[in-house]
Design a protein around this motif. Structure first.
Motif, PDB file in Angstrom:
ATOM      1  N   LEU A   1       1.033  27.171 -15.739  1.00 10.71           N
ATOM      2  CA  LEU A   1      -0.151  26.161 -16.356  1.00 10.71           C
ATOM      3  C   LEU A   1      -0.129  26.839 -18.388  1.00 10.71           C
ATOM      4  O   LEU A   1      -0.176  25.833 -19.553  1.00 10.71           O
ATOM      5  CB  LEU A   1      -1.113  26.094 -16.248  1.00 10.71           C
ATOM      6  N   VAL A   2      -0.026  28.065 -18.545  1.00 11.00           N
ATOM      7  CA  VAL A   2      -0.178  28.092 -20.261  1.00 11.00           C
ATOM      8  C   VAL A   2       1.303  27.173 -21.142  1.00 11.00           C
ATOM      9  O   VAL A   2       1.384  26.889 -22.162  1.00 11.00           O
ATOM     10  CB  VAL A   2       0.067  29.727 -20.035  1.00 11.00           C
ATOM     11  N   TRP A   3       2.168  27.793 -20.472  1.00  7.17           N
ATOM     12  CA  TRP A   3       3.844  27.292 -20.981  1.00  7.17           C
ATOM     13  C   TRP A   3       2.953  25.794 -21.126  1.00  7.17           C
ATOM     14  O   TRP A   3       4.321  24.837 -22.145  1.00  7.17           O
ATOM     15  CB  TRP A   3       4.712  27.559 -20.329  1.00  7.17           C
TER      16      TRP A   3
ATOM     17  N   SER B   1       2.139  18.954 -20.373  1.00  9.21           N
ATOM     18  CA  SER B   1       0.941  18.552 -18.909  1.00  9.21           C
ATOM     19  C   SER B   1       0.114  18.325 -20.117  1.00  9.21           C
ATOM     20  O   SER B   1      -1.073  17.528 -19.502  1.00  9.21           O
ATOM     21  CB  SER B   1       0.747  19.659 -18.361  1.00  9.21           C
ATOM     22  N   VAL B   2       0.209  17.791 -21.417  1.00  5.79           N
ATOM     23  CA  VAL B   2      -1.098  16.608 -21.862  1.00  5.79           C
ATOM     24  C   VAL B   2      -1.072  15.215 -21.796  1.00  5.79           C
ATOM     25  O   VAL B   2      -0.404  15.187 -21.762  1.00  5.79           O
ATOM     26  CB  VAL B   2      -0.760  17.582 -23.650  1.00  5.79           C
ATOM     27  N   PRO B   3      -2.062  14.842 -20.912  1.00  5.50           N
ATOM     28  CA  PRO B   3      -2.420  13.692 -20.717  1.00  5.50           C
ATOM     29  C   PRO B   3      -2.422  12.426 -21.997  1.00  5.50           C
ATOM     30  O   PRO B   3      -3.565  11.963 -23.068  1.00  5.50           O
ATOM     31  CB  PRO B   3      -3.163  12.980 -19.926  1.00  5.50           C
ATOM     32  N   LEU B   4      -1.420  12.648 -22.779  1.00  5.14           N
ATOM     33  CA  LEU B   4      -1.597  12.466 -24.649  1.00  5.14           C
ATOM     34  C   LEU B   4      -1.203  10.846 -24.802  1.00  5.14           C
ATOM     35  O   LEU B   4      -2.491  10.609 -25.107  1.00  5.14           O
ATOM     36  CB  LEU B   4       0.048  12.391 -25.053  1.00  5.14           C
ATOM     37  N   LYS B   5      -1.288  10.027 -23.419  1.00 11.42           N
ATOM     38  CA  LYS B   5      -1.366   9.082 -23.402  1.00 11.42           C
ATOM     39  C   LYS B   5      -3.010   8.053 -23.886  1.00 11.42           C
ATOM     40  O   LYS B   5      -3.306   7.664 -24.106  1.00 11.42           O
ATOM     41  CB  LYS B   5      -0.572   7.711 -22.925  1.00 11.42           C
ATOM     42  N   GLU B   6      -3.691   8.506 -22.343  1.00  7.89           N
ATOM     43  CA  GLU B   6      -5.041   8.342 -22.398  1.00  7.89           C
ATOM     44  C   GLU B   6      -5.923   9.480 -23.501  1.00  7.89           C
ATOM     45  O   GLU B   6      -7.218   8.910 -23.866  1.00  7.89           O
ATOM     46  CB  GLU B   6      -5.731   9.439 -21.138  1.00  7.89           C
TER      47      GLU B   6
END
Length: 475
Positions: A3-5, A12-17
């Protein structure tokens, strides 16, 4: 730990949202979207964007840096126009990728370095140039999301590099004036001809052709049909021959590292299609074949052997000695400006370096892109650049995995872009042709190609279930 990586690499970031809730994002991206619907000009937006990028990469080896700069300004202006008029409500729209974030941080480090620079006027001038290159990346990442435009631009570059290589081979066979002392005058190779084609410098030519060698090799695997594969083989042979005659040791190192990376990644791509025997032995065979090729070249080409051995000659080689003396002055500069450096660009370097140089060792750069980044933007800038590399390669590998699952042959060009980046970084360890516009535009093209494959998490999962065979059209 995983998860840290994922958080560190922004995978894993929901960039669009997240961006949809950003006031800054909503005040820039798509703010004139309704105007675009009635604009005749922007109905041809992608075609115009492709034409502007085509001009940059078609003309780069043949024209002045001033004209390249003007073309970059045109690209940036049109990218801004597209950005403010895009339809951000489209479910397929991707305005920002994870790679954009460390690029922005890298630019921010350069801005702070400029503000704190001991030579602010020179740094401000070069910050503009640096900004143009980063905007070129954003332009490429946006426009090359179209597989057709991406394929066209790669094909264009390969044809232009073929012209450059043919002229370079002509110089080798018919002679060419050596415009500078590019070989140690006391070396047995002092009379040898180093080709430079239209670029005026063999090291610069080597840096320009390195992506061409890799991409033409990828084309052999990617292009369909015997005529196209024959063209790809011709491009590879001609580009590799001209590349060899540049005698650029830094470029040789870059190509060797790139080919090693390619040897390791291609078996992964084709693993599903291989017989169990080849799954087990293909990688050792490729590694052994590559090693045998290098040994054969060293044994049968005295000129190549002497050139390679000079890498390990230390100060006994004049070029090595020159670089080591320049690095001595550079380390002193870093010691005095370790955090944010002296400011971006060669103008800043040229004003500060004379205060630290050893007598008779003038230089226009640090002769290493990593040392140059530290000198210009400090260790803060280096950290942001390394983060950019990590995020870019991680994003590329994730998209490569997705494309492999979808059996999408476009993944080969993603492999080519990443391997080219590896080679250019290896070359950059001992040279700074990376900063010349003919090469720097290619670097940001490769980063833009990787970014152009980015697919948001939800859309990627949807494709896995809805696209049984999404192979893109090959040249």
């Amino acid at each position: 730990m995983n998860l840290v990586w994922q958080r560190f690499t922004l995978s894993s970031v929901p960039l669009k949202e997240y961006l949809r809730g950003s006031l800054l994002y909503r005040s820039v991206f798509g703010v004139l979207g309704s105007w675009r619907q009635g604009s005749i000009l922007l109905q041809w937006g992608d075609a115009i964007a492709a034409a502007l990028l085509s001009l940059v990469y078609a003309l780069a080896p043949f024209v002045s840096t001033t004209l390249i700069g003007l073309l970059l300004v045109a690209c940036v202006g049109f990218w801004l126009l597209l950005t403010v008029s895009d339809d951000t409500r489209s479910p397929d729209y991707v305005g920002v990728t994870p790679i954009h974030i460390p690029v922005f941080i890298f630019w921010g480090a350069a801005v702070i370095a400029t503000a704190l620079s001991p030579v602010k006027a020179a740094a401000r001038s070069d910050l503009i140039t640096f900004t143009l290159y980063l905007c070129l990346f954003a332009f490429c990442a946006r426009v090359l999301r179209s597989p057709r435009i991406r394929s066209w631009l790669i094909i264009l570059y390969l044809h232009v590099s073929l012209i450059v290589s043919i002229y370079g081979l002509r110089q080798k066979f018919f002679g060419a004036a050596q415009l500078a002392t590019w070989v140690d005058p006391e070396s047995p190779l002092s009379k040898s001809v180093r080709v430079y084609s239209y670029l005026g410098n063999p090291n610069l030519l080597g840096g320009y052709l390195l992506p061409a060698v890799i991409l033409s090799l990828i084309a052999i695997f990617s292009w369909r049909g015997l005529p196209r594969k024959a063209l790809a083989i011709t491009m590879f042979v001609v580009n590799l021959a001209c590349f060899r005659f540049t005698d650029s040791r830094g470029a040789f190192i870059g190509l060797a590292v790139a080919l090693i990376a390619l040897v390791f990644i291609l078996p992964y791509w084709y693993q599903e299609y291989l017989h169990p025997f080849w799954r087990k032995w293909l990688l050792p065979i490729l590694v052994g074949g590559f090693a045998a090729l290098i040994v054969a070249a060293l044994v049968f080409s005295n000129e190549f052997r002497l050139r390679i051995l000079s890498i390990f000659a230390g100060r006994a080689d004049s070029s090595n000695n020159f670089r080591m003396n320049v690095w001595t002055g550079v380390f002193k500069m870093i010691g005095d400006y370790p955090v944010f450096g002296i400011g971006p660009g060669h103008n800043s370097f040229n004003k500060v370096y004379p205060l630290y140089q050893l007598p008779r060792y003038t230089a226009l750069s640090a002769y290493s892109i990593f040392l140059e980044i530290i000198v210009e933007t400090g260790f803060v800038g280096l950290a942001s650049f390394i983060w950019l590399l990590i995020v870019t390669f991680n994003a590329g590998l994730l998209q490569l995995q997705r494309l492999r699952q979808l059996k999408n042959s476009d993944g080969l060009w993603l492999i080519g872009a990443m391997v080219t980046m590896v080679g250019m970084l290896a070359h950059g360890l001992v040279d700074t042709v990376w900063y010349r516009p003919q090469v720097n535009t290619l670097w940001w093209l490769m980063v833009g190609i990787v970014a152009s494959y980015y697919t948001p998490l939800r859309q990627a999962r949807k494709q896995e279930f809805t696209s049984p065979n999404p192979n893109s059209a090959a040249y």
